[in-house]
Design an enzyme around this catalytic site. Structure first.
Site, PDB file in Angstrom:
ATOM      1  N   SER A 173       0.925  -1.108   0.040  1.00  4.33           N
ATOM      2  CA  SER A 173       0.094   0.083  -0.041  1.00  4.33           C
ATOM      3  C   SER A 173       0.763   1.226   0.155  1.00  4.33           C
ATOM      4  O   SER A 173       1.580   1.309  -0.932  1.00  4.33           O
ATOM      5  CB  SER A 173      -0.973   0.009   1.292  1.00  4.33           C
ATOM      6  OG  SER A 173      -2.073   0.890   1.070  1.00  4.33           O
ATOM      7  N   ASP A 193       0.185  -4.301  -4.009  1.00  5.32           N
ATOM      8  CA  ASP A 193      -1.075  -3.295  -4.266  1.00  5.32           C
ATOM      9  C   ASP A 193      -0.748  -2.185  -3.495  1.00  5.32           C
ATOM     10  O   ASP A 193      -1.374  -1.534  -2.562  1.00  5.32           O
ATOM     11  CB  ASP A 193      -2.301  -3.917  -3.513  1.00  5.32           C
ATOM     12  CG  ASP A 193      -3.464  -3.691  -3.944  1.00  5.32           C
ATOM     13  OD1 ASP A 193      -3.433  -3.635  -5.368  1.00  5.32           O
ATOM     14  OD2 ASP A 193      -4.468  -3.368  -3.297  1.00  5.32           O
ATOM     15  N   HIS A 236      -7.416  -5.702  -0.760  1.00  2.00           N
ATOM     16  CA  HIS A 236      -6.082  -4.836  -0.702  1.00  2.00           C
ATOM     17  C   HIS A 236      -4.954  -5.557   0.191  1.00  2.00           C
ATOM     18  O   HIS A 236      -3.879  -5.764  -0.320  1.00  2.00           O
ATOM     19  CB  HIS A 236      -6.358  -3.710   0.119  1.00  2.00           C
ATOM     20  CG  HIS A 236      -5.427  -2.704  -0.004  1.00  2.00           C
ATOM     21  ND1 HIS A 236      -4.766  -2.405  -1.017  1.00  2.00           N
ATOM     22  CD2 HIS A 236      -5.140  -1.592   1.010  1.00  2.00           C
ATOM     23  CE1 HIS A 236      -3.844  -1.332  -0.894  1.00  2.00           C
ATOM     24  NE2 HIS A 236      -4.045  -0.928   0.345  1.00  2.00           N
TER      25      HIS A 236
END
Length: 301
Positions: free
Chosen positions: A137, A165, A230
């Site tokens: 992230s 991600d 996610h």
């Protein structure tokens, strides 16, 4: 309530080897006094692991990545804990309001990793070719900023950056200099698993779109299951390290070929060995809903 201002003292590190798995925290100053570090580094590849927004290095899924690397026996793992700057400690109801604050800290944390890298290279003679960065992230963009900074410092490029991600909000429309980018390391591997918290934009040397990069199997309805999707990038990557499964990427097209027809020259396995395959670009990766997530009947290429 305002978040605590960023400083290098707000970032901590956990240093792990297969011989030492204690979750002791170090700062930039205390790591310089870590007498056992030199001997450890000489024997190992080095992997930095960096978490994202409102998370921490001790989150279960990041410890699982570290454990999988340590089980290979040749890694020194440095887990970057920037939870204070990532707003992890803020009041639950206001955390999302501080997202932009965490975003503004990403480059600073990236520079911090570059400073640690400089010490490893100059004090302990670690080759840049032995260092790989893994970030989830916001941690993916932090890794990219570290990659930019080490080049500015004249250290060269990291062997590889793996973006799990990478965060989409505040980054998906940015130019290369403001996000993780394929030029940040010799090889940049991106694993896409969500299209709201993450991004569908191509960012790396290879971009793997797991289940088309959104709505991961087993995560429930779109939007509602976005956090699950996610985080699934971390879990897929962990399984790939463990070699319980070769998640095979098929070149993206309107009608991607079946995995069963893949060859080493056309397709790529997600994970630590991805850069040993000749093909680059964007790949579709079919996955199952439960670990080890394989959808290829044990096929390896």
């Amino acid at each position: 309530f305002l978040p605590i201002p960023y400083s290098d003292d707000t970032v901590k590190m956990i240093i792990l080897t297969s011989e030492n798995k204690k979750h002791d925290f170090y700062t930039l100053d205390t790591i310089k006094k870590h007498n056992e570090l030199k001997e450890s580094i000489i024997k190992h590849q080095v992997a930095f692991i960096t978490h994202g927004f409102t998370s921490s290095a001790t989150a279960e899924h990041f410890l699982a990545v570290a454990e999988a690397l340590l089980d290979k026996g040749n890694y020194l793992v440095i887990m970057i804990d920037w939870r204070v700057a990532a707003c992890t400690n803020e009041i639950a109801g206001v955390k999302l309001a501080y997202y932009n604050y965490a975003v503004s800290n990403t480059r600073l944390v990236g520079n911090y990793i570059a400073t640690v890298t400089k010490m490893l290279v100059q004090k302990y003679n670690v080759p840049m070719a032995n260092i790989r960065l893994i970030g989830h992230s916001l941690g993916a963009h932090i890794s990219g900023f570290a990659g930019k900074k080490v080049q500015e410092l004249g250290l060269g490029k990291y062997s590889e950056i793996i973006g799990l991600d990478p965060a989409g909000p505040s980054f998906k429309s940015q130019e290369c200099s403001q996000r993780i980018c394929e030029t940040d390391a010799n090889y940049v591997q991106i694993i896409h698993t969500s299209n709201h918290l993450g991004t569908e934009r191509t960012l790396g040397t290879v971009d793997f779109y797991m289940n088309n990069g959104k709505n991961q199997p087993g995560c429930g309805l779109p939007i509602i299951g976005e956090t699950c999707s996610h985080t699934r990038a971390v879990k897929y990557f962990t399984e790939c390290i463990r070699h319980e499964c070769c998640l095979i990427g098929v070149p993206q097209s309107k009608n991607p070929q079946p995995v069963s027809k893949c060859t080493r020259n056309e397709c790529v396995c997600v994970g630590l060995n991805a850069k040993t395959y000749p093909k680059t670009g964007s790949f579709y990766v079919p996955v199952e809903s439960k670990a080890p997530y394989c959808n290829n009947k044990g096929k390896k290429i």
